[in-house]
Write a protein that holds these residues in place. Structure first.
Motif, PDB file in Angstrom:
ATOM      1  N   ILE A 165     -21.292 -18.790 -11.149  1.00  0.00           N
ATOM      2  CA  ILE A 165     -20.135 -19.457 -11.756  1.00  0.00           C
ATOM      3  C   ILE A 165     -18.994 -19.308 -10.792  1.00  0.00           C
ATOM      4  O   ILE A 165     -17.886 -19.770 -10.588  1.00  0.00           O
ATOM      5  CB  ILE A 165     -20.099 -18.583 -13.182  1.00  0.00           C
ATOM      6  CG1 ILE A 165     -21.314 -19.169 -13.803  1.00  0.00           C
ATOM      7  CG2 ILE A 165     -18.697 -19.300 -13.606  1.00  0.00           C
ATOM      8  CD1 ILE A 165     -21.275 -20.707 -14.180  1.00  0.00           C
ATOM      9  N   THR A 199     -25.300 -11.864 -15.949  1.00  0.00           N
ATOM     10  CA  THR A 199     -24.065 -12.661 -15.810  1.00  0.00           C
ATOM     11  C   THR A 199     -24.181 -13.642 -14.491  1.00  0.00           C
ATOM     12  O   THR A 199     -24.104 -15.033 -14.733  1.00  0.00           O
ATOM     13  CB  THR A 199     -22.905 -11.770 -15.395  1.00  0.00           C
ATOM     14  OG1 THR A 199     -22.621 -11.016 -16.745  1.00  0.00           O
ATOM     15  CG2 THR A 199     -21.726 -12.577 -15.212  1.00  0.00           C
ATOM     16  N   LYS A 202     -26.652 -16.914 -14.939  1.00  0.00           N
ATOM     17  CA  LYS A 202     -25.973 -18.050 -16.094  1.00  0.00           C
ATOM     18  C   LYS A 202     -25.563 -19.391 -14.851  1.00  0.00           C
ATOM     19  O   LYS A 202     -24.747 -19.130 -14.287  1.00  0.00           O
ATOM     20  CB  LYS A 202     -25.009 -17.497 -16.821  1.00  0.00           C
ATOM     21  CG  LYS A 202     -24.816 -18.574 -17.915  1.00  0.00           C
ATOM     22  CD  LYS A 202     -23.832 -17.829 -19.030  1.00  0.00           C
ATOM     23  CE  LYS A 202     -23.611 -18.672 -20.242  1.00  0.00           C
ATOM     24  NZ  LYS A 202     -22.965 -17.865 -21.201  1.00  0.00           N
ATOM     25  N   VAL A 204     -24.083 -23.398 -14.652  1.00  0.00           N
ATOM     26  CA  VAL A 204     -22.750 -23.797 -14.899  1.00  0.00           C
ATOM     27  C   VAL A 204     -23.046 -24.602 -16.139  1.00  0.00           C
ATOM     28  O   VAL A 204     -21.994 -24.835 -17.122  1.00  0.00           O
ATOM     29  CB  VAL A 204     -21.964 -24.790 -13.681  1.00  0.00           C
ATOM     30  CG1 VAL A 204     -22.982 -26.038 -13.410  1.00  0.00           C
ATOM     31  CG2 VAL A 204     -20.667 -25.197 -14.244  1.00  0.00           C
ATOM     32  N   PHE A 207     -22.788 -22.105 -19.045  1.00  0.00           N
ATOM     33  CA  PHE A 207     -21.683 -21.856 -18.993  1.00  0.00           C
ATOM     34  C   PHE A 207     -20.623 -22.662 -19.866  1.00  0.00           C
ATOM     35  O   PHE A 207     -19.768 -22.356 -20.597  1.00  0.00           O
ATOM     36  CB  PHE A 207     -21.135 -21.554 -17.701  1.00  0.00           C
ATOM     37  CG  PHE A 207     -19.589 -20.915 -17.562  1.00  0.00           C
ATOM     38  CD1 PHE A 207     -19.394 -19.542 -17.893  1.00  0.00           C
ATOM     39  CD2 PHE A 207     -18.621 -21.643 -17.044  1.00  0.00           C
ATOM     40  CE1 PHE A 207     -18.209 -19.144 -17.812  1.00  0.00           C
ATOM     41  CE2 PHE A 207     -17.353 -21.182 -16.980  1.00  0.00           C
ATOM     42  CZ  PHE A 207     -16.968 -19.927 -17.629  1.00  0.00           C
TER      43      PHE A 207
END
Length: 252
Positions: A165, A199, A202, A204, A207
């Motif tokens: 991300i 974190t 993950k 997109v 997200f």
């Protein structure tokens, strides 16, 4: 699809930044753009340095392209430096044969070659700065000082499913008008082994709430599905279509 979008924007005078996390992916888009422009008899864009691939090129054919490779383009526009480098390279090979590869003669010639390469890199930066379509890796735009104050009308990020991300957000900051993510939520998510893997791993799509991370997809106003596949025989794609893509794929 990315290549066609980029060419369409090019003809409108827009600036486009094409990025991905891998050199292979960036090479693929850059090579396709060059191929399409040549097929359309519009290779003047290439000759004018409007389309450049900047950074390490993995694709052998693309690495030899006199126009699309930013380094090669700079070489072609610097004939004196190119000739000097060619002459020094020949002298270096002769010196190796006569004095040995670790001799002072060879070392001096290598230092002279490095100085010329540095000058060519500086020329390369000038052309990269003025390209309308620039293809490179996301790590390059983050680390290279050339991009410190650069903005592009449109930024496109390929193979976005495997990107962190943070990488995507970094790329988005370079966009003035549009930011386009291209990827497949059914493919691998980012790989992380650090303490922050929950974190970092993950993708997109999760997200943004397009996917729940378990393979379930939801409608989203930013989502456009590219439903035509041209990579395999329909008999082969039938399995992926029924088992993975809910029979949404089409064979042209």
């Amino acid at each position: 699809t990315m290549s066609e979008i980029a060419i369409s924007l090019l003809k409108k005078g827009k600036t486009v930044l094409l990025v991905s996390h891998s050199n292979v992916s960036v090479d693929g888009v850059a090579a396709k753009i060059a191929s399409l422009l040549r097929e359309q008899k519009q290779d003047q864009y290439l000759k004018d340095g409007k389309v450049l691939r900047y950074g390490y090129i993995r694709d052998e054919l693309l690495s030899q392209d006199p126009y699309t490779s930013a380094y090669n383009y700079a070489m072609s526009k610097s004939p004196t430096l190119s000739q000097q480098m060619e002459q020094l390279s020949k002298q270096k090979e002769k010196a190796k044969a006569v004095y040995g590869k670790h001799s002072q003669e060879v070392l001096k010639l290598e230092n002279d070659l490095k100085a010329i390469r540095k000058k060519i890199r500086l020329e390369e930066h000038k052309y990269v700065d003025h390209a309308l379509i620039l293809a490179t890796t996301v790590s390059k735009i983050h680390a290279d000082k050339l991009f410190e104050h650069k903005k592009y009308d449109v930024v496109m990020f390929d193979e976005v499913s495997m990107a962190y991300i943070a990488q995507i957000l970094c790329a988005a900051t370079f966009a003035k008008e549009r930011f386009i993510c291209v990827g497949d939520f059914r493919q691998l998510s980012p790989i992380a082994q650090s303490k922050a893997k929950d974190t970092l791993s993950k993708d997109v799509f999760s997200f943004l709430g397009i996917s729940d991370g378990l393979g379930h997809i939801y409608a989203h106003p930013w989502l456009v599905m590219l439903d035509e596949q041209r990579r395999m025989h329909p008999g082969i794609s039938a399995f992926a279509n029924s088992s993975v893509y809910a029979k949404l794929l089409k064979n042209p």
